[in-house]
Design a protein around this motif. Structure first.
Motif, PDB file in Angstrom:
ATOM      1  N   UNK A   1      -5.289   0.050   4.013  1.00 32.62           N
ATOM      2  CA  UNK A   1      -6.412  -0.990   4.589  1.00 32.62           C
ATOM      3  C   UNK A   1      -5.900  -2.170   5.266  1.00 32.62           C
ATOM      4  N   UNK A   2      -4.997  -2.921   4.648  1.00 29.43           N
ATOM      5  CA  UNK A   2      -4.364  -4.110   5.190  1.00 29.43           C
ATOM      6  C   UNK A   2      -3.495  -3.886   6.193  1.00 29.43           C
ATOM      7  N   UNK A   3      -2.938  -2.769   5.968  1.00 30.25           N
ATOM      8  CA  UNK A   3      -1.829  -2.273   7.128  1.00 30.25           C
ATOM      9  C   UNK A   3      -2.606  -2.114   8.416  1.00 30.25           C
ATOM     10  N   UNK A   4      -3.726  -1.035   8.464  1.00 32.98           N
ATOM     11  CA  UNK A   4      -4.518  -0.600   9.617  1.00 32.98           C
ATOM     12  C   UNK A   4      -5.135  -1.816  10.262  1.00 32.98           C
ATOM     13  N   UNK A   5      -5.302  -3.143   9.713  1.00 39.10           N
ATOM     14  CA  UNK A   5      -5.964  -4.158  10.016  1.00 39.10           C
ATOM     15  C   UNK A   5      -5.008  -5.034  10.634  1.00 39.10           C
ATOM     16  N   UNK A   6      -3.857  -4.789  10.539  1.00 35.43           N
ATOM     17  CA  UNK A   6      -2.668  -5.786  11.051  1.00 35.43           C
ATOM     18  C   UNK A   6      -2.455  -6.925   9.914  1.00 35.43           C
ATOM     19  N   UNK A   7      -2.838  -7.047   8.743  1.00 40.37           N
ATOM     20  CA  UNK A   7      -2.582  -8.094   7.785  1.00 40.37           C
ATOM     21  C   UNK A   7      -1.304  -7.734   7.315  1.00 40.37           C
ATOM     22  N   UNK A   8      -0.554  -6.727   7.199  1.00 37.29           N
ATOM     23  CA  UNK A   8       1.170  -6.591   7.014  1.00 37.29           C
ATOM     24  C   UNK A   8       1.612  -5.605   8.301  1.00 37.29           C
ATOM     25  N   UNK A   9       2.952  -5.800   8.259  1.00 34.77           N
ATOM     26  CA  UNK A   9       3.609  -5.108   9.303  1.00 34.77           C
ATOM     27  C   UNK A   9       3.918  -3.770   9.370  1.00 34.77           C
ATOM     28  N   UNK A  10       4.623  -3.639   7.795  1.00 33.82           N
ATOM     29  CA  UNK A  10       4.871  -2.409   7.358  1.00 33.82           C
ATOM     30  C   UNK A  10       4.458  -1.859   5.956  1.00 33.82           C
ATOM     31  N   UNK A  11       4.442  -0.761   5.604  1.00 35.14           N
ATOM     32  CA  UNK A  11       4.210  -0.423   4.028  1.00 35.14           C
ATOM     33  C   UNK A  11       5.123   0.742   3.664  1.00 35.14           C
ATOM     34  N   UNK A  12       5.354   0.595   2.474  1.00 36.54           N
ATOM     35  CA  UNK A  12       6.252   1.568   1.735  1.00 36.54           C
ATOM     36  C   UNK A  12       5.163   2.494   0.727  1.00 36.54           C
ATOM     37  N   UNK A  13       4.885   3.774   1.220  1.00 33.58           N
ATOM     38  CA  UNK A  13       3.915   4.582   0.344  1.00 33.58           C
ATOM     39  C   UNK A  13       4.524   6.104   0.510  1.00 33.58           C
ATOM     40  N   UNK A  14       3.679   6.937  -0.077  1.00 33.78           N
ATOM     41  CA  UNK A  14       4.003   8.379   0.196  1.00 33.78           C
ATOM     42  C   UNK A  14       3.123   8.857   1.298  1.00 33.78           C
ATOM     43  N   UNK A  15       3.624  10.035   1.914  1.00 34.44           N
ATOM     44  CA  UNK A  15       2.955  10.564   3.031  1.00 34.44           C
ATOM     45  C   UNK A  15       1.365  10.946   2.659  1.00 34.44           C
ATOM     46  N   UNK A  16       1.236  11.623   1.617  1.00 34.44           N
ATOM     47  CA  UNK A  16      -0.098  11.983   0.988  1.00 34.44           C
ATOM     48  C   UNK A  16      -0.876  11.104   0.784  1.00 34.44           C
ATOM     49  N   UNK A  17      -0.527  10.116   0.168  1.00 38.41           N
ATOM     50  CA  UNK A  17      -1.250   8.853   0.171  1.00 38.41           C
ATOM     51  C   UNK A  17      -2.048   8.389   1.309  1.00 38.41           C
ATOM     52  N   UNK A  18      -1.257   8.373   2.397  1.00 36.54           N
ATOM     53  CA  UNK A  18      -1.729   7.867   3.695  1.00 36.54           C
ATOM     54  C   UNK A  18      -2.132   9.041   4.800  1.00 36.54           C
ATOM     55  N   UNK A  19      -2.330  10.305   4.261  1.00 42.64           N
ATOM     56  CA  UNK A  19      -2.615  11.382   4.964  1.00 42.64           C
ATOM     57  C   UNK A  19      -4.309  11.004   5.450  1.00 42.64           C
ATOM     58  N   UNK A  20      -5.171  10.595   4.793  1.00 40.92           N
ATOM     59  CA  UNK A  20      -6.462  10.361   5.398  1.00 40.92           C
ATOM     60  C   UNK A  20      -6.371   9.433   6.680  1.00 40.92           C
ATOM     61  N   UNK A  21      -5.826   8.295   6.570  1.00 40.77           N
ATOM     62  CA  UNK A  21      -5.683   7.283   7.645  1.00 40.77           C
ATOM     63  C   UNK A  21      -4.883   7.493   8.573  1.00 40.77           C
ATOM     64  N   UNK A  22      -3.686   8.492   8.208  1.00 35.96           N
ATOM     65  CA  UNK A  22      -2.960   9.056   9.271  1.00 35.96           C
ATOM     66  C   UNK A  22      -3.903   9.608  10.016  1.00 35.96           C
TER      67      UNK A  22
END
Length: 298
Positions: free
Chosen positions: A170-191
């Motif tokens: 959520x912070x990444x999508x809003x521009x609060x951070x530049x990048x994020x380390x996570x798994x692809x399944x975790x980010x699937x919905x927002x991707x």
């Protein structure tokens, strides 16, 4: 003498209910019950970021009736939370593996991982990377290791801890951070919603469902495999004969169609490994974590 096991088995999960560790372990336990013919009780001990649970596993009686979820643990040593090594545990079998990925927001000016690496080489202090939890853990350490190998001064990057991948995304999508380390399944919905964009994944082969995400090999020139692993193990000293029985049950459960379908539906990867191979994974994890944590200044 009675055959082992002849009574219920307890599995300690060093994480709260509902998370990835808890979900995958419960899916596996259901199939292990079918293999062994004994009930399995799951106990969640996520206090201290998992330190309490890992300590309980390490201190349990080495009779094979108390097992636990093992996962990348070496970072606790460098953050002063615990001092676990492979010698504290009896590896039984690995059942899950998910690759770490580097993501950015949909509105980011960065379109490729190559652009990110060049920027981080020039002015690493200007950028933030969300760790998807406590920094020095399963997602950020592999990313930091790759960047280190590519000549980035990772200690100058601002690594941002959080309460998990969801809040970080959520912070990444809003521009609060530049990048994020996570798994692809975790980010699937927002991707899928077009809010975040995967740049690269630390896998030796395309991740199912995310075949368009470039592999880290395009950056490094060699295969890169980094992320989390989840396994069953117990305290050091479980008799070899009982380890063999447990290993066979875990591998059979992990190979069952019911388990694989449930894991696929939940977005988790299946990676069965025997005890010997798991031992090597744990040793390599400790070595890799030491190198990266030193570079990060812990």
């Amino acid at each position: 003498m009675a055959e082992f096991p002849d009574r219920p088995i307890t599995i300690i999960v060093p994480a709260g209910a509902g998370g990835g560790g808890d979900t995958t372990t419960r899916l596996l336990a259901k199939e292990i019950e079918n293999e062994l013919g004994e009930a399995i009780t799951i106990i969640n001990q996520g206090q201290g970021g998992g330190v309490v649970g890992l300590t309980s596993i390490r201190n349990a009686e080495a009779d094979g009736y108390t097992l636990g979820l093992l996962f990348p643990y070496a970072g606790y040593h460098y953050t002063g939370q615990g001092d676990f090594t492979v010698s504290d545990f009896t590896p039984v079998a690995n059942f899950n593996g998910d690759s770490s990925a580097l993501l950015t927001g949909a509105n980011s000016r960065f379109r490729t991982a190559e652009e990110v690496v060049e920027a981080l080489k020039e002015t690493p202090e200007e950028y933030t990377i969300h760790c998807s939890g406590a920094c020095g853990s399963v997602w950020d350490i592999p990313i930091a290791g790759m960047l280190l190998d590519l000549g980035v001064d990772v200690a100058k990057i601002r690594w941002i801890p959080g309460k998990g991948a969801a809040s970080g995304l959520s912070e990444l999508a809003s521009g609060g951070v530049d990048f994020q380390a996570a798994s692809l399944p975790e980010a699937a919905a927002m991707t899928e919603a077009g809010q975040v964009r995967p740049l690269t994944v630390l896998s030796t082969q395309p991740v199912p469902g995310f075949e368009d995400v470039p592999l880290a090999e395009t950056l490094t020139g060699k295969p890169v495999d980094g992320g989390t692993w989840r396994a069953l193990g117990g305290p050091a000293g479980i008799p070899e004969g009982r380890v063999k029985i447990l290993q066979e049950a875990v591998l059979a459960a992990a190979s069952s169609s019911a388990f694989r379908e449930a894991m696929d539906k939940s977005g988790f990867g299946v990676q069965p490994l025997e005890a010997v191979a798991l031992y090597e994974v744990m040793l390599q994890h400790e070595e890799d974590t030491a190198r990266v944590m030193e570079a990060l200044g812990y």
